[in-house]
Enzyme design. Structure first.
Site, PDB file in Angstrom:
ATOM      1  CB  THR A   1      -0.828 -11.523   3.801  1.00 61.89           C
ATOM      2  OG1 THR A   1      -1.336 -10.214   4.041  1.00 61.89           O
ATOM      3  CG2 THR A   1      -1.956 -12.515   3.995  1.00 61.89           C
TER       4      THR A   1
ATOM      5  CD  GLU B   1      -5.094  -7.265   4.709  1.00 63.19           C
ATOM      6  OE1 GLU B   1      -6.281  -7.401   5.044  1.00 63.19           O
ATOM      7  OE2 GLU B   1      -4.537  -6.162   4.663  1.00 63.19           O
TER       8      GLU B   1
ATOM      9  CE1 TYR C   1      -4.752 -12.069  -0.572  1.00 65.17           C
ATOM     10  CE2 TYR C   1      -4.609 -10.901   1.521  1.00 65.17           C
ATOM     11  CZ  TYR C   1      -3.994 -11.458   0.411  1.00 65.17           C
ATOM     12  OH  TYR C   1      -2.629 -11.396   0.285  1.00 65.17           O
TER      13      TYR C   1
ATOM     14  CE  LYS D   1      -2.261 -14.880  -0.047  1.00 64.45           C
ATOM     15  NZ  LYS D   1      -1.017 -15.357  -0.658  1.00 64.45           N
TER      16      LYS D   1
HETATM   17  P1  NAP Z   1      -0.019  -9.564  -7.670  1.00 61.65           P
HETATM   18  O1  NAP Z   1       0.802  -8.491  -8.315  1.00 61.65           O
HETATM   19  O2  NAP Z   1      -1.491  -9.410  -7.596  1.00 61.65           O
HETATM   20  O3  NAP Z   1       0.327 -10.939  -8.436  1.00 61.65           O
HETATM   21  C1  NAP Z   1      -0.449 -12.092  -8.243  1.00 61.65           C
HETATM   22  C2  NAP Z   1       0.073 -13.177  -9.162  1.00 61.65           C
HETATM   23  O4  NAP Z   1      -0.719 -14.354  -8.973  1.00 61.65           O
HETATM   24  C3  NAP Z   1      -0.039 -12.830 -10.674  1.00 61.65           C
HETATM   25  O5  NAP Z   1       1.097 -13.332 -11.326  1.00 61.65           O
HETATM   26  C4  NAP Z   1      -1.268 -13.609 -11.102  1.00 61.65           C
HETATM   27  O6  NAP Z   1      -1.290 -13.948 -12.460  1.00 61.65           O
HETATM   28  C5  NAP Z   1      -1.102 -14.866 -10.254  1.00 61.65           C
HETATM   29  N1  NAP Z   1      -2.331 -15.654 -10.152  1.00 61.65           N
HETATM   30  C6  NAP Z   1      -3.550 -15.281  -9.696  1.00 61.65           C
HETATM   31  N2  NAP Z   1      -4.412 -16.307  -9.762  1.00 61.65           N
HETATM   32  C7  NAP Z   1      -3.740 -17.363 -10.275  1.00 61.65           C
HETATM   33  C8  NAP Z   1      -4.085 -18.700 -10.587  1.00 61.65           C
HETATM   34  N3  NAP Z   1      -5.324 -19.176 -10.418  1.00 61.65           N
HETATM   35  N4  NAP Z   1      -3.112 -19.526 -11.080  1.00 61.65           N
HETATM   36  C9  NAP Z   1      -1.853 -19.063 -11.304  1.00 61.65           C
HETATM   37  N5  NAP Z   1      -1.472 -17.793 -11.038  1.00 61.65           N
HETATM   38  C10 NAP Z   1      -2.398 -16.964 -10.520  1.00 61.65           C
HETATM   39  O7  NAP Z   1       0.493  -9.836  -6.181  1.00 61.65           O
HETATM   40  P2  NAP Z   1       1.856  -9.393  -5.470  1.00 61.65           P
HETATM   41  O8  NAP Z   1       1.661  -8.060  -4.852  1.00 61.65           O
HETATM   42  O9  NAP Z   1       2.985  -9.649  -6.363  1.00 61.65           O
HETATM   43  O10 NAP Z   1       1.867 -10.416  -4.236  1.00 61.65           O
HETATM   44  C11 NAP Z   1       2.479 -11.697  -4.368  1.00 61.65           C
HETATM   45  C12 NAP Z   1       1.948 -12.626  -3.277  1.00 61.65           C
HETATM   46  O11 NAP Z   1       2.230 -12.075  -2.004  1.00 61.65           O
HETATM   47  C13 NAP Z   1       0.441 -12.832  -3.300  1.00 61.65           C
HETATM   48  O12 NAP Z   1       0.214 -14.156  -2.880  1.00 61.65           O
HETATM   49  C14 NAP Z   1      -0.086 -11.855  -2.257  1.00 61.65           C
HETATM   50  O13 NAP Z   1      -1.309 -12.319  -1.735  1.00 61.65           O
HETATM   51  C15 NAP Z   1       1.034 -11.916  -1.245  1.00 61.65           C
HETATM   52  N6  NAP Z   1       1.244 -10.708  -0.449  1.00 61.65           N
HETATM   53  C16 NAP Z   1       1.422  -9.498  -1.060  1.00 61.65           C
HETATM   54  C17 NAP Z   1       1.699  -8.384  -0.283  1.00 61.65           C
HETATM   55  C18 NAP Z   1       1.921  -7.032  -0.913  1.00 61.65           C
HETATM   56  O14 NAP Z   1       1.867  -6.030  -0.186  1.00 61.65           O
HETATM   57  N7  NAP Z   1       2.206  -6.952  -2.202  1.00 61.65           N
HETATM   58  C19 NAP Z   1       1.786  -8.500   1.112  1.00 61.65           C
HETATM   59  C20 NAP Z   1       1.610  -9.766   1.686  1.00 61.65           C
HETATM   60  C21 NAP Z   1       1.361 -10.864   0.905  1.00 61.65           C
HETATM   61  P3  NAP Z   1      -1.962 -12.988 -13.587  1.00 61.65           P
HETATM   62  O15 NAP Z   1      -0.907 -11.956 -13.917  1.00 61.65           O
HETATM   63  O16 NAP Z   1      -2.250 -13.931 -14.697  1.00 61.65           O
HETATM   64  O17 NAP Z   1      -3.179 -12.379 -12.972  1.00 61.65           O
HETATM   65  O1  G4F Z   2      -3.692  -0.944  -0.958  1.00 57.33           O
HETATM   66  P1  G4F Z   2      -4.753  -1.795  -0.371  1.00 57.33           P
HETATM   67  O2  G4F Z   2      -5.824  -2.267  -1.299  1.00 57.33           O
HETATM   68  O3  G4F Z   2      -3.990  -3.011   0.309  1.00 57.33           O
HETATM   69  P2  G4F Z   2      -4.405  -4.049   1.460  1.00 57.33           P
HETATM   70  O4  G4F Z   2      -5.862  -4.200   1.570  1.00 57.33           O
HETATM   71  O5  G4F Z   2      -3.651  -3.659   2.675  1.00 57.33           O
HETATM   72  O6  G4F Z   2      -3.835  -5.408   0.862  1.00 57.33           O
HETATM   73  C1  G4F Z   2      -2.509  -5.498   0.316  1.00 57.33           C
HETATM   74  O7  G4F Z   2      -1.586  -5.741   1.355  1.00 57.33           O
HETATM   75  C2  G4F Z   2      -1.776  -7.000   2.043  1.00 57.33           C
HETATM   76  C3  G4F Z   2      -0.710  -7.082   3.145  1.00 57.33           C
HETATM   77  O8  G4F Z   2      -1.230  -6.505   4.311  1.00 57.33           O
HETATM   78  C4  G4F Z   2      -1.621  -8.129   1.039  1.00 57.33           C
HETATM   79  F1  G4F Z   2      -1.772  -9.325   1.668  1.00 57.33           F
HETATM   80  C5  G4F Z   2      -2.667  -7.985  -0.049  1.00 57.33           C
HETATM   81  O9  G4F Z   2      -2.451  -8.996  -1.028  1.00 57.33           O
HETATM   82  C6  G4F Z   2      -2.503  -6.612  -0.726  1.00 57.33           C
HETATM   83  O10 G4F Z   2      -1.268  -6.603  -1.401  1.00 57.33           O
HETATM   84  O11 G4F Z   2      -5.460  -1.042   0.838  1.00 57.33           O
HETATM   85  C7  G4F Z   2      -4.734  -0.496   1.914  1.00 57.33           C
HETATM   86  C8  G4F Z   2      -5.682   0.309   2.807  1.00 57.33           C
HETATM   87  C9  G4F Z   2      -6.962  -0.425   3.204  1.00 57.33           C
HETATM   88  O12 G4F Z   2      -7.253  -0.191   4.557  1.00 57.33           O
HETATM   89  C10 G4F Z   2      -8.032   0.259   2.353  1.00 57.33           C
HETATM   90  O13 G4F Z   2      -9.322   0.279   2.967  1.00 57.33           O
HETATM   91  O14 G4F Z   2      -6.083   1.483   2.086  1.00 57.33           O
HETATM   92  C11 G4F Z   2      -7.460   1.666   2.259  1.00 57.33           C
HETATM   93  N1  G4F Z   2      -7.984   2.433   1.114  1.00 57.33           N
HETATM   94  C12 G4F Z   2      -8.521   3.677   1.200  1.00 57.33           C
HETATM   95  N2  G4F Z   2      -8.930   4.073   0.000  1.00 57.33           N
HETATM   96  C13 G4F Z   2      -8.042   2.027  -0.155  1.00 57.33           C
HETATM   97  C14 G4F Z   2      -8.648   3.075  -0.870  1.00 57.33           C
HETATM   98  N3  G4F Z   2      -7.630   0.886  -0.760  1.00 57.33           N
HETATM   99  C15 G4F Z   2      -7.809   0.794  -2.126  1.00 57.33           C
HETATM  100  N4  G4F Z   2      -7.367  -0.334  -2.756  1.00 57.33           N
HETATM  101  N5  G4F Z   2      -8.420   1.789  -2.849  1.00 57.33           N
HETATM  102  C16 G4F Z   2      -8.857   2.951  -2.272  1.00 57.33           C
HETATM  103  O15 G4F Z   2      -9.395   3.832  -2.948  1.00 57.33           O
END
Ligand code: NAP
Ligand code: G4F
Length: 372
Positions: free
Chosen positions: A128, A130, A152, A156
């Protein structure tokens, strides 16, 4: 040899898109699910019953379940997407986050070694942006130093380094995609983009009065999840295992996302004030039925959504992914992404209304004996 993929996190946003992508490519897809009191898995419900799609109970915190499953499935590719993925939640549940997002990666790598699959199984780790955290350089690329800024991100970071370590120590094909934020109509509802698109739809349809946000100055490089899962696959198709930054190369603030989302819901906003006193005020509407909203505060700031430490300047440089993977980071633009999400949520909120009217009518008809 048959391509067999094992996806952890199959029920999540990315897991669901990746499953569709790999099934279309002819893979046998196996996914890990967790026991939950609610059995309906919304994002993959449409795939259940597909002949090449198989679900298995296991958990990233349970080594034995991973060892047994990897041995049974004999995957040729593993996509480790499972994580406690919410940054703000990681401040409330730091130990669980570390167990799943850090040690979980180690458990999976060891499950591959225990089954002697090091030479035949490639592993993708969902890393990520992050990791860049309190950023030391803008934009960020594969050489930018890491400075994780939440429990987090620290977890990671362990995942990233243990993958690199196993690649070097045991010559395994394992690598990380350093993905910047990617969103979609399947995004979890407490991430900021989805929270905004759902609120814009609800406010436009008279179901919500105001949207409360945290730091609206925060900057993100937002892409479309459906485009990003292709990169996960491409990363595993290279001759040599390498880590890649995956991003659009374009940056926007939370405020800009909000303004555009409300625009697509037919509401124009003007932002006034600073920090905690900032407000998004309605200046015009498309739907005459919403004229009462003009002059009202529809977006306000709440301390509840501020984080103890916040990452505020993420901007990725996808040069390496473009050159080596041949990936186009602009397949879906920021403007298209926001439009897709708002359009979906306008329809979802409208359908909720119909569903709740049907339920209310049904209850009334049952009570009056009109239907039995
Ligand atoms: P998500 O929608 O939150 O999905 C997370 C998945 O992990 C769900 O299927 C969840 O299962 C499963 N999980 C959580 N804890 C577990 C455990 N103990 N054992 C087995 N499965 C478990 O996340 P996403 O947005 O698809 O992201 C996928 C991956 O990419 C994550 O690793 C996230 O950290 C990483 N990532 C995401 C972004 C982004 O912007 N989306 C960016 C960078 C990296 P349940 O449905 O049962 O909760
Ligand atoms: O949407 P966010 O919660 O995503 P964040 O923290 O960037 O994390 C996501 O992206 C990461 C990749 O960079 C992944 F690794 C991670 O698993 C996840 O998918 O927040 C985005 C930004 C933050 O700066 C937060 O402080 O939006 C700001 N924010 C402002 N108001 C808010 C809010 N975030 C959330 N969730 N809710 C608010 O009301």
């Amino acid at each position: 040899m048959k391509n067999i993929a094992l996806i952890t996190g199959v029920t999540g946003q990315d897991g669901s898109y990746l499953s569709e992508f790999l099934l279309e490519k002819g893979y046998d897809v196996h996914g890990i699910i967790r026991r939950s009191s609610v059995d309906y898995r919304e994002r993959i419900a449409h795939l259940e019953g597909t002949p090449n799609f198989h679900l298995h109970y296991a958990d990233m915190s349970d080594s034995m379940s991973l060892v047994k499953l990897v041995g049974k499935v004999q995957p040729t590719e593993i996509y480790n997407l499972a994580a406690q993925s919410h940054v703000q939640v990681s401040f409330d549940a730091p130990e669980f986050t570390a167990d799943v997002d850090a040690v979980g990666v180690l458990r999976l790598l060891e499950a591959v070694r225990t089954n002697h699959l090091e030479k035949t199984c490639k592993i993708y780790q969902a890393s990520t942006s992050e990791l860049y955290g309190k950023v030391e350089e803008v934009p960020q690329n594969e050489n930018t130093p890491f400075h994780p800024y939440s429990p987090y991100a620290v977890a990671k970071l362990y995942g990233f380094w243990i993958v690199k370590e196993y690649r070097e120590a045991y010559n395994m094909y394992c690598c990380s995609g350093i993905l910047f934020n990617h969103e979609s109509e399947r995004r979890g509802e407490t991430f900021v983009t989805r929270k905004i698109t759902l609120a814009a739809a609800r406010i436009a349809q008279g179901k919500q009065d105001c949207l409360y946000l945290g730091n609206m100055d925060s900057l993100r490089d937002w892409g479309y999840a459906k485009d990003y899962v292709e990169c996960m696959w491409l990363i595993l198709q290279q001759e040599k295992p390498e880590d890649f930054v995956i991003a659009t190369g374009v940056q926007h603030s939370v405020r800009e996302f909000t303004q555009l989302a409300f625009h697509h819901a037919g509401i124009e906003l003007k932002f006034e004030g600073k920090d905690m006193d900032e407000k998004g005020i309605c200046v015009s509407v498309i739907n005459p039925a919403n004229e009462h909203l003009i002059g009202k505060t529809l977006v306000a700031v709440s301390e509840d959504f501020y984080r103890p430490t916040d990452v505020v300047n993420l901007w990725g440089d996808p040069t390496k992914a473009k050159a080596k993977l041949g990936w186009n980071p602009q397949t879906t633009s920021f403007e298209q992404l926001v439009e897709i999400m708002v359009e979906h949520d306008m329809a979802k909120v409208a359908a909720e209304d119909v569903a709740s009217r049907v339920r209310t009518n049904l209850a009334e008809y049952l009570e009056k004996g009109i239907v039995k």
